[in-house]
Design an enzyme around this catalytic site. Structure first.
Site, PDB file in Angstrom:
ATOM      1  N   ASP A  22       0.783  -1.253   0.000  1.00 56.66           N
ATOM      2  CA  ASP A  22       0.000   0.000   0.000  1.00 56.66           C
ATOM      3  C   ASP A  22       0.814   1.303   0.000  1.00 56.66           C
ATOM      4  OD1 ASP A  22      -1.498  -2.132   0.895  1.00 56.66           O
ATOM      5  OD2 ASP A  22      -2.277  -1.111   2.660  1.00 56.66           O
ATOM      6  N   GLU A 204     -10.485  -2.136   3.695  1.00 51.18           N
ATOM      7  CA  GLU A 204      -9.167  -1.633   4.073  1.00 51.18           C
ATOM      8  C   GLU A 204      -8.948  -0.257   3.437  1.00 51.18           C
ATOM      9  OE1 GLU A 204      -6.601  -5.675   4.729  1.00 51.18           O
ATOM     10  OE2 GLU A 204      -6.648  -4.967   2.675  1.00 51.18           O
TER      11      GLU A 204
HETATM   12  C1  FRU Z   1      -3.930  -3.575   2.671  1.00 51.44           C
HETATM   13  C2  FRU Z   1      -3.349  -3.958   4.017  1.00 51.44           C
HETATM   14  C3  FRU Z   1      -3.747  -2.940   5.060  1.00 51.44           C
HETATM   15  C4  FRU Z   1      -2.659  -3.083   6.088  1.00 51.44           C
HETATM   16  C5  FRU Z   1      -1.460  -3.372   5.230  1.00 51.44           C
HETATM   17  C6  FRU Z   1      -0.450  -4.293   5.845  1.00 51.44           C
HETATM   18  O1  FRU Z   1      -3.241  -4.107   1.587  1.00 51.44           O
HETATM   19  O2  FRU Z   1      -3.766  -5.251   4.367  1.00 51.44           O
HETATM   20  O3  FRU Z   1      -5.056  -3.126   5.572  1.00 51.44           O
HETATM   21  O4  FRU Z   1      -2.511  -1.937   6.871  1.00 51.44           O
HETATM   22  O5  FRU Z   1      -1.925  -3.935   4.023  1.00 51.44           O
HETATM   23  O6  FRU Z   1       0.701  -4.378   5.059  1.00 51.44           O
END
Ligand code: FRU
Length: 493
Positions: A22, A204
């Site tokens: 992300d 998310e």
């Molecule tokens: C989304 C996610 C988020 C989390 C991060 C962990 O891709 O699962 O929800 O904060 O990646 O790397």
């Protein structure tokens, strides 16, 4: 001569030799765009989650910086955002500098007193975002939840007061939760939104921002974006959005199709940030100049993310997109334009006019990295489109079936698809034309295609792994003929 690393993108960010997912902490500050991101500093699969960092002045050339916020024995640093605390409400500033404040998710490890919990924490920087100090009062917001994460914070200005608003998720509940603060350290619950529309996976990385409808500043609407994994329209990771109203406390959607848990038969009626398989965790920049709303996403999909055949790095980011709100069939919809123009960079263009296409028509001007602008008039064809990053008839097909009202990206013959069973796919999106013509803008790079159809009303973003010398472009039409009034191939190498 050293060969270039297979698939390393020319116009997308990827880290030098590590894993990323992300985008985090996106902010424009002191003339620089900062892109932080979920990063494993020690490998090219997910783990040791920390915030990597890159900077740019044009959103195209990125310079990798040292890791900004590192995991330790107590916590992984999950996704979050950064605000410029211009008024030093947090007190983290110095006599001379107002701080940047990162709000991130502490994913607590077994050795922590909060083991198994996800809560929100702060770090601050007084050198413009290059070095960071964790706040000693972390976490600042704890619901004792194992799935409370991904805070996006922004400054909310009402006529009477200004305060910080946080949107975050209770991921398993398919719910966005909103909080308010005056100092970034103490947070009060405001409201929640969801479940609604797509709920086929955890929610998310949410975001909430205002946009004028049809450029009319008197018609301000609010857009709530939330990513979903799995459960996208073509399976796996994807992002959806809602348009409505935010009164400083509650977000009210006017585009909800189904309240509560999803109707699996109505997935294609929900609003998607992108219909391709590789546009995830999209989130917008804070403080972008000229009121622009700029978004970027991780160009990968959790279904096969750690298997994609790149090394030593893994996962590119998408191009940055400017989003705006336009009325389509009486409904407020996001329209997206990619940021790609770089000042002073040489380009060469091959242009065609009034092509008749029946079968496969090879074109001059194909390149590994390019921008293609094309318009089609259907004629008698059942399907028409382009084959890019090709090798004769094989390649990535971007096709339109006007009778079905669909556009697709078919990557089943795009090159290396064997690394994961769910990668090869033909992915579709609904596509309408009001005047009977279709326009596509396509960005092609060493491992991706990004398709913007009908001036960015529908987008499809997909990874592909073609042979380096598969650079041909063809137009095609099946079941009849189609006309191409104009086609431009611009090499961006
Ligand atoms: C989304 C996610 C988020 C989390 C991060 C962990 O891709 O699962 O929800 O904060 O990646 O790397």
């Amino acid at each position: 001569a050293p060969t270039r690393e297979a698939f390393r993108p020319a116009m997308h960010y990827a880290s030098k030799d590590t894993w990323l997912n992300d985008p985090n902490g996106l902010i424009f500050h002191d003339g620089t765009y900062h892109l932080y991101y979920q990063n494993n500093p020690f490998g090219n699969v997910w783990g040791n989650m920390s915030w990597g960092h890159a900077t740019s002045t044009d959103l195209l050339d990125w310079t990798e910086q040292p890791v900004a916020i590192a995991c330790d024995e107590v916590e992984d640093i999950f996704s979050g955002s950064i605000v410029h605390d211009a008024g030093n409400t947090s007190g983290f500033g110095t006599e001379y500098t107002s701080p940047l404040v990162a709000v991130y998710t502490s994913a607590y490890k077994g050795s922590s007193q909060h083991a198994g919990i996800q809560a929100q924490s702060l770090a601050f920087s007084t050198d413009g975002g290059y070095t960071w100090t964790k706040h000693d009062g972390n976490p600042v917001l704890n619901r004792n939840s194992p799935e409370f994460r991904d805070p996006k914070v922004f400054r909310y200005n009402s006529p009477n007061e200004a305060y910080w608003v946080m949107v975050a998720v209770e991921a398993q509940d398919h719910t966005v939760v909103l909080y308010r603060s005056h100092d970034l350290k103490t947070w009060d619950y405001l409201s929640s939104f969801g479940p609604a529309n797509a709920t086929g996976g955890v929610w998310e990385c949410p975001d909430l921002f205002p946009l004028p409808l049809d450029g009319n500043e008197d018609q301000l609407k609010w857009v709530l974006t939330v990513n979903l994994n799995p459960g996208g329209p073509n399976s796996g990771s994807s992002g959806q959005y809602f348009v409505g109203h935010f009164d400083g406390v509650t977000f009210t959607s006017e585009t909800t199709v189904t309240d509560g848990m999803q109707d699996p038969l109505r997935l294609s009626e929900y609003q998607w940030l992108d219909w391709g398989r590789d546009y995830y965790a999209a989130v917008s920049f804070n403080d972008a100049p000229d009121g622009r709303r700029l978004m970027i996403a991780w160009m990968n999909n959790w279904q096969y993310s750690s298997a994609i055949p790149t090394s030593p790095w893994r996962s590119p980011m998408s191009l940055v997109r400017e989003v705006s709100l336009v009325t389509v069939n009486g409904q407020p919809r996001l329209s997206q334009v990619a940021v790609w123009e770089k000042e002073g960079s040489p380009t060469s263009t091959v242009a065609y006019e009034e092509l008749d296409v029946d079968g496969i028509l090879p074109l001059d001007g194909g390149a590994a990295v390019q921008l293609i602008d094309v318009r089609f008039v259907p004629g008698s064809a059942e399907e028409f489109g382009l084959i890019v990053r090709g090798n004769g008839a094989k390649g990535t097909r971007i096709g339109i079936r006007p009778g079905d009202g669909l556009i697709h990206v078919d990557r089943t013959a795009s090159g290396n698809t064997a690394f994961h069973e769910s990668f090869a796919s033909m992915d579709t999106a609904p596509l309408q034309s009001e005047d009977g013509t279709y326009s596509l803008r396509i960005f092609v790079d060493h491992c991706s295609v990004e398709v913007f159809a009908q001036d960015g009303q529908v987008t499809l973003t997909e990874l592909i792994f073609p042979a380096p010398d598969s650079v041909s472009v063809s137009a095609y039409a099946t079941g009849g003929s189609a006309t191409v009034p104009s086609l431009e191939l611009t090499s961006l190498a």
